[in-house]
Motif scaffolding. Structure first.
Motif, PDB file in Angstrom:
ATOM      1  N   VAL A 163     108.311  -4.126 -76.810  1.00 14.26           N
ATOM      2  CA  VAL A 163     108.528  -3.531 -77.642  1.00 14.26           C
ATOM      3  C   VAL A 163     107.780  -3.315 -79.032  1.00 14.26           C
ATOM      4  O   VAL A 163     107.190  -2.360 -79.418  1.00 14.26           O
ATOM      5  CB  VAL A 163     110.090  -3.530 -78.412  1.00 14.26           C
ATOM      6  N   LEU A 164     107.362  -4.783 -79.203  1.00 11.59           N
ATOM      7  CA  LEU A 164     106.386  -5.029 -80.518  1.00 11.59           C
ATOM      8  C   LEU A 164     105.158  -4.451 -80.154  1.00 11.59           C
ATOM      9  O   LEU A 164     104.394  -3.853 -80.764  1.00 11.59           O
ATOM     10  CB  LEU A 164     106.533  -6.438 -80.654  1.00 11.59           C
ATOM     11  N   GLY A 165     104.808  -4.633 -78.896  1.00 12.85           N
ATOM     12  CA  GLY A 165     103.229  -4.174 -78.322  1.00 12.85           C
ATOM     13  C   GLY A 165     103.165  -2.461 -78.606  1.00 12.85           C
ATOM     14  O   GLY A 165     102.246  -1.934 -78.883  1.00 12.85           O
ATOM     15  N   ALA A 166     104.245  -1.844 -78.261  1.00  9.83           N
ATOM     16  CA  ALA A 166     104.500  -0.522 -78.128  1.00  9.83           C
ATOM     17  C   ALA A 166     104.294   0.211 -79.310  1.00  9.83           C
ATOM     18  O   ALA A 166     103.822   1.156 -79.673  1.00  9.83           O
ATOM     19  CB  ALA A 166     105.705   0.069 -77.237  1.00  9.83           C
ATOM     20  N   VAL A 167     105.318  -0.404 -80.332  1.00  8.09           N
ATOM     21  CA  VAL A 167     105.286  -0.086 -81.642  1.00  8.09           C
ATOM     22  C   VAL A 167     103.776  -0.209 -82.423  1.00  8.09           C
ATOM     23  O   VAL A 167     103.584   0.731 -83.146  1.00  8.09           O
ATOM     24  CB  VAL A 167     106.530  -0.835 -82.469  1.00  8.09           C
ATOM     25  N   GLY A 168     103.285  -1.354 -82.209  1.00  7.58           N
ATOM     26  CA  GLY A 168     102.105  -1.743 -82.748  1.00  7.58           C
ATOM     27  C   GLY A 168     100.936  -0.651 -82.215  1.00  7.58           C
ATOM     28  O   GLY A 168     100.109  -0.266 -83.006  1.00  7.58           O
ATOM     29  N   LEU A 169     101.248  -0.384 -81.005  1.00  5.07           N
ATOM     30  CA  LEU A 169     100.064   0.540 -80.348  1.00  5.07           C
ATOM     31  C   LEU A 169     100.383   1.934 -81.080  1.00  5.07           C
ATOM     32  O   LEU A 169      99.449   2.607 -81.407  1.00  5.07           O
ATOM     33  CB  LEU A 169     100.265   0.623 -78.776  1.00  5.07           C
ATOM     34  N   VAL A 170     101.612   2.393 -81.163  1.00  2.00           N
ATOM     35  CA  VAL A 170     101.676   3.873 -81.761  1.00  2.00           C
ATOM     36  C   VAL A 170     101.215   3.812 -83.361  1.00  2.00           C
ATOM     37  O   VAL A 170     100.615   4.595 -83.670  1.00  2.00           O
ATOM     38  CB  VAL A 170     103.330   4.124 -81.792  1.00  2.00           C
ATOM     39  N   LEU A 171     101.441   2.500 -84.025  1.00  2.00           N
ATOM     40  CA  LEU A 171     101.023   2.526 -85.296  1.00  2.00           C
ATOM     41  C   LEU A 171      99.673   2.540 -85.527  1.00  2.00           C
ATOM     42  O   LEU A 171      99.046   2.850 -86.282  1.00  2.00           O
ATOM     43  CB  LEU A 171     101.676   1.326 -86.050  1.00  2.00           C
ATOM     44  N   ALA A 172      98.966   1.488 -84.525  1.00  2.00           N
ATOM     45  CA  ALA A 172      97.212   1.710 -84.602  1.00  2.00           C
ATOM     46  C   ALA A 172      96.806   2.766 -84.384  1.00  2.00           C
ATOM     47  O   ALA A 172      95.869   3.271 -84.677  1.00  2.00           O
ATOM     48  CB  ALA A 172      97.076   0.426 -83.494  1.00  2.00           C
TER      49      ALA A 172
END
Length: 163
Positions: free
Chosen positions: A17-26
């Motif tokens: 979840v952290l990686g997916a949210v970070g990817l969307v934000l990035a």
């Protein structure tokens, strides 16, 4: 018992979840006005890190699922007891490392601290002379690689101390 059984699965889901949210934000980072290369911009490194987090978290989830089926409930007498002495000794070693780094220097303190820390957190059966030599070699090698990478590669000043 819950953490021991489901810990890897929960950790994998959390980091996915952290990686997916970070990817969307990035992906939503603004492009710089002046960009040296079209492919590498302010989004590149955060996206790379988030993709790596996603990949490793999915692998952690995948490897933890078969363990859930094969793990049997451990008896109460077979449960591991927390090793508070190792935790306290590890924290004390780290505090000493940080406090002496300015005076003695990053390179020397890291060469001392890393083998000591590895010895303290190693299982009891791995705390012998043969493994201590390995810990010392790893400490010396990794300290030198980190020091020279930062000082000469990245041009970042690390505490020199007596050097």
């Amino acid at each position: 018992m819950f953490i021991k059984k489901y810990g890897d699965l929960i950790t994998g889901i959390f980091f996915a979840v952290l990686g997916a949210v970070g990817l969307v934000l990035a992906c939503n980072f603004a492009d710089p006005i002046i960009q040296v290369a079209q492919t590498i911009g302010s989004r590149f490194f955060p996206k790379l890190v988030c993709i790596a987090i996603l990949i490793f978290s999915v692998l952690l989830i995948a490897f933890s699922l078969p363990k859930l089926k094969t793990k049997k409930e451990a008896k109460a007498d077979e449960e591991e007891t927390p090793e508070y002495k190792r935790v306290i000794a590890s924290m004390a070693a780290f505090i000493i490392y940080v406090l002496l780094m300015e005076r003695i220097g990053f390179l020397i303190m890291s060469m001392i601290y890393l083998p000591v820390q590895m010895y303290m957190i190693a299982p009891s059966e791995k705390q012998n002379k043969k493994n201590m030599i390995t810990y010392i070699l790893i400490g010396i090698f990794s300290s030198c690689v980190i020091y020279f990478s930062f000082v000469y590669g990245f041009r970042i000043i690390l505490p020199a101390g007596v050097l």
